[in-house]
Structure formats: structure tokens, C-alpha cells
Design a protein around this motif. Structure first.
Motif, mmCIF file in Angstrom:
data_model
loop_
_atom_site.group_PDB
_atom_site.id
_atom_site.type_symbol
_atom_site.label_atom_id
_atom_site.label_comp_id
_atom_site.label_asym_id
_atom_site.label_seq_id
_atom_site.Cartn_x
_atom_site.Cartn_y
_atom_site.Cartn_z
ATOM 1 N N LEU A 243 51.137 58.720 89.200
ATOM 2 C CA LEU A 243 51.205 57.651 88.202
ATOM 3 C C LEU A 243 51.348 56.278 88.850
ATOM 4 O O LEU A 243 51.093 55.258 88.219
ATOM 5 C CB LEU A 243 52.383 57.877 87.255
ATOM 6 N N GLN A 244 51.781 56.275 90.097
ATOM 7 C CA GLN A 244 52.169 55.038 90.781
ATOM 8 C C GLN A 244 51.004 54.445 91.574
ATOM 9 O O GLN A 244 50.051 55.129 91.933
ATOM 10 C CB GLN A 244 53.347 55.322 91.722
ATOM 11 N N PHE A 245 51.105 53.148 91.829
ATOM 12 C CA PHE A 245 50.097 52.436 92.602
ATOM 13 C C PHE A 245 50.547 52.262 94.046
ATOM 14 O O PHE A 245 51.739 52.169 94.336
ATOM 15 C CB PHE A 245 49.830 51.052 92.006
ATOM 16 N N GLY A 246 49.574 52.179 94.936
ATOM 17 C CA GLY A 246 49.815 51.856 96.331
ATOM 18 C C GLY A 246 48.896 50.737 96.758
ATOM 19 O O GLY A 246 48.043 50.277 95.982
ATOM 20 N N PRO A 247 49.024 50.263 98.003
ATOM 21 C CA PRO A 247 48.174 49.161 98.483
ATOM 22 C C PRO A 247 46.685 49.446 98.330
ATOM 23 O O PRO A 247 45.893 48.526 98.109
ATOM 24 C CB PRO A 247 48.569 49.042 99.960
#
Length: 387
Positions: A243-247
Motif C-alpha cells: 500500500l505504501q510508496f517508495g522513491p
């Protein structure tokens, strides 16, 4: 009750139902707080607890099993606030000058005494609102409106199959739409409804946003953009942080932010955010705890379904309702220290109230107010001149 609290209550009541008036007053408040925050960066003692809103998780029970939620898994399982405890909180809150009361959970519509809580708020002169998944609204809304409820916010995770996939309840979206439609059909514009659309990796695409906008407009709802969390104790980021974003997701985030800014300009009263707040979303999502914008948690109190009282959703525990009255947990030395520490970000940091925080922080406001300016990050904001 302070003069500021009295003013907020009088003006808030008169602005109720008018998006234009509410927006103007919110802008004025942020402008005033902008100067106070600037002064507080030099004199931290200027930051004191000034809570006007309480977030009460009345129950941990829920009829969904959202991928990002720990309720009914390993967070406060089986906990629910009895009416008598909530009544004590509301009584003390009214005496202390609180105005806004949010009932949520879990799923608050599962609490049998929710209409009584709403009615008690109205009796005490406070403004209640309920945050719900709306699946039970068709069965519950009449009693709530009769009790005095006029504001509903709906957690929203997608349209149709996307919603059911996130909540892990097949067919739940149909119940959600039925509940929202029933509210509009029976009560018209007496009830203000706001969609809290969760911006997470699965929903970060233009098609999903447009589907949500179309749904909101169909039922005359305003929209607020909630950002996928990284520090809430009752939130999880999904399997492998799906669900989370990364670079590596910067391009995806920037595209959806650009679409949100265009939407704000085309339909200014649909979105609850400022353009500056929307532009800051990329940095909030990708920088996480490194987004150093002073916090406004000194304006709120959080009450958990087990009676825990904290200054904010994430941390700064003040005590428990099982041990002390609500009024005895307010404005203590511990509460005052928590207010200053939150402002200084001496905490896990989060992106709660991100829009207001940006609008009250002069460097961030300048940075994200620049036409066509890229998201440069919190360090750039700080380097732009001051706290």
C-alpha cells in the motif's frame, strides 16, 4: 471557555452549510496561525494546548477487514467505550470549550448508543460528526439525523471491485453506495457528506481518482485526500508494503498530484485542500518522517476504544479514562510538554493535518505556492527561510 473558543463556536455555527464561508474562515485562521508558528520557532513556549476537537474511537469492532487496518486483528480487539464514559468526556469537553467531536472507530455505526452520543453533543452545544464506511447508513441514518447529526465523512478506497478488494469483503461496496444514496434520498442537503479518499499505491492512478470524483459528484459529496500512513498504531502497510510508496514511485505520485491540482482549479469547492497542500503531497508520501513541518496536534485530543487518552493519533499518551476523568487529563504539565514536543516534531512524526501544517509554515507555504515548482522536500522548505 476562552474568547478564541467562543469565537470559533459562533463563527463555526454560522458557517455551517456554506462551503464558501467555511473556506474563507479556514483561510483566515491559517493566516493568523502562520504568524504564531513563525514566532514559536523562536519562542517555543508560545505553543500551548489549545484543543477544540476530540477524535473518539467509540468501538474497535468493524464490518470490514481493510488491508491497511489493524482493528479487529491485533489492535484493541473487543474494546468499546460505554455510553457513560463517553458522556463524561462530552460533559468535560463542553466545560473546557471544545467544539468539534468526531465519532469513529472501527466502525462507529456498530455502537448501539451512537445516536445518544450525537444528541448529547447537540445538547451541550458541540458539533458532532461521524466517520464511517457507510455500509450501515441506510439502517442508521434516520436515527442519527433525528439526534442532530448533520455531518458525515466516509472512508473511501475505490469504486466497485477495487473497494471490495481493499476491504476484503465481497459485495461491501454495494452496501456503501446504498447507504450514501439513502442518506441523500431521505435527508437531502440537510446532511453534509465528505469523501475521505485514501491515496495509496493501488489507488494512485488517474482512472481511480476520476472514478472517485464521479462518485462524489453523483451524491453531492466534497472530497478530502487522506494519505497512506506510516506511523499510526492501528495502520499497517499491507503485505510487502504493497500500500505504501517508495522513491521508485515518484513518477506515479507526481502524476496523481498534478491531476489533483488541476481538479482543484477546475472545481475549487470539491476538494477540501489548498493548491499548496496538494502540491506538498509528493513530499509527504516520499519523505515520510523526514518531512519536517511543525505539527498542529496541540489542537486535538484522541480517545481510543479502550479509554486511552492521547494528544494525537500516534503518541503523547495523557492517561486513561478508566483511571481519571477526562478533565483531569487536560492542560497538565504533561499535556503542555506534549504540545511543544509535537510542534518541534519530537515524536515519530506523521502527515496528519498535512494541509493545515503547510499553510501555517511560511517556508512550506512559499515553496509549494510557487507555480510549476517541483516538490523539493522539507530541507528545501527549511532552507527557504525560517522554521
Amino acid at each position: 471557555m476562552t474568547l478564541r473558543q467562543s469565537f470559533r463556536r459562533i463563527v463555526g455555527d454560522r458557517a455551517r452549510g456554506s462551503r464558501l464561508a467555511y473556506g474563507a474562515l479556514k483561510s483566515l485562521e491559517n493566516r493568523v496561525e502562520l504568524y504564531r508558528h513563525a514566532a514559536a520557532s523562536i519562542v517555543p513556549a508560545l505553543i500551548k494546548p489549545r484543543p477544540y476537537k476530540i477524535m473518539i474511537a467509540v468501538t474497535a469492532a468493524c464490518n470490514a477487514r481493510c488491508q491497511g487496518c489493524r482493528y479487529e486483528r491485533d489492535f484493541m480487539v473487543g474494546e468499546q467505550l460505554p455510553y457513560e464514559m463517553v458522556d463524561g468526556v462530552l460533559t468535560d469537553a463542553a466545560e473546557a470549550g471544545f467544539y468539534s467531536i468526531r465519532f469513529y472507530g472501527g466502525e462507529p455505526l456498530l455502537h448501539p448508543d451512537l445516536p445518544r452520543m450525537v444528541e448529547r453533543c447537540e445538547t451541550l452545544g458541540m458539533r458532532p460528526y461521524v466517520t464511517t464506511n457507510a455500509a450501515l447508513l441506510d439502517k442508521k441514518i434516520d436515527a442519527l439525523v433525528a439526534a442532530g447529526l448533520r455531518d458525515v465523512t466516509v472512508g473511501f478506497y475505490g469504486v466497485g471491485a477495487a473497494y471490495d478488494e481493499y476491504t476484503q469483503r465481497r459485495g461491501l461496496f454495494a452496501s456503501v453506495e446504498r447507504g450514501i444514496a439513502a442518506t441523500r434520498e431521505r435527508h437531502g442537503d440537510r446532511v453534509q457528506m465528505q469523501m475521505n479518499w485514501l491515496l495509496m499505491r493501488p489507488s494512485a492512478n488517474v482512472r481511480a481518482l476520476h472514478d472517485a470524483v464521479q462518485f462524489a459528484e453523483k451524491y453531492a459529496m466534497t472530497m478530502r485526500i487522506d494519505l497512506v500512513h506510516y506511523s499510526l498504531p492501528y495502520f499497517q502497510e499491507g503485505n510487502d508494503r504493497c500500500l505504501q510508496f517508495g522513491p521508485e514511485h515518484r513518477g506515479q505520485v507526481e502524476r496523481i498530484v498534478a491531476e489533483l491540482v488541476a481538479l482543484k482549479r477546475a472545481k475549487p469547492h470539491l476538494l477540501e485542500h489548498t493548491v499548496e497542500g496538494l502540491r506538498s503531497i509528493t513530499d509527504w508520501l516520499l519523505l515520510g518522517p523526514e518531512m519536517k513541518v511543525p505539527c498542529t496536534a496541540y489542537e486535538m485530543i484522541w480517545v481510543g476504544a479502550d479509554g486511552t487518552v492521547q494528544m494525537c493519533y500516534v503518541t503523547f499518551k495523557l492517561g486513561s479514562l478508566k483511571e481519571k476523568r477526562f478533565r483531569d487529563l487536560l492542560f497538565t504539565e504533561e499535556h503542555r510538554c506534549a504540545a511543544r514536543d509535537a510542534f518541534k516534531l519530537a515524536c515519530p512524526n506523521c502527515h496528519c493535518s498535512s494541509n493545515e501544517r503547510v499553510m501555517r509554515h511560511a517556508p512550506s507555504r512559499r515553496l509549494y505556492g510557487r507555480e510549476g515548482a517541483p516538490a523539493l522536500g522539507a530541507d528545501a522548505a527549511l532552507a527557504d527561510g525560517g522554521a
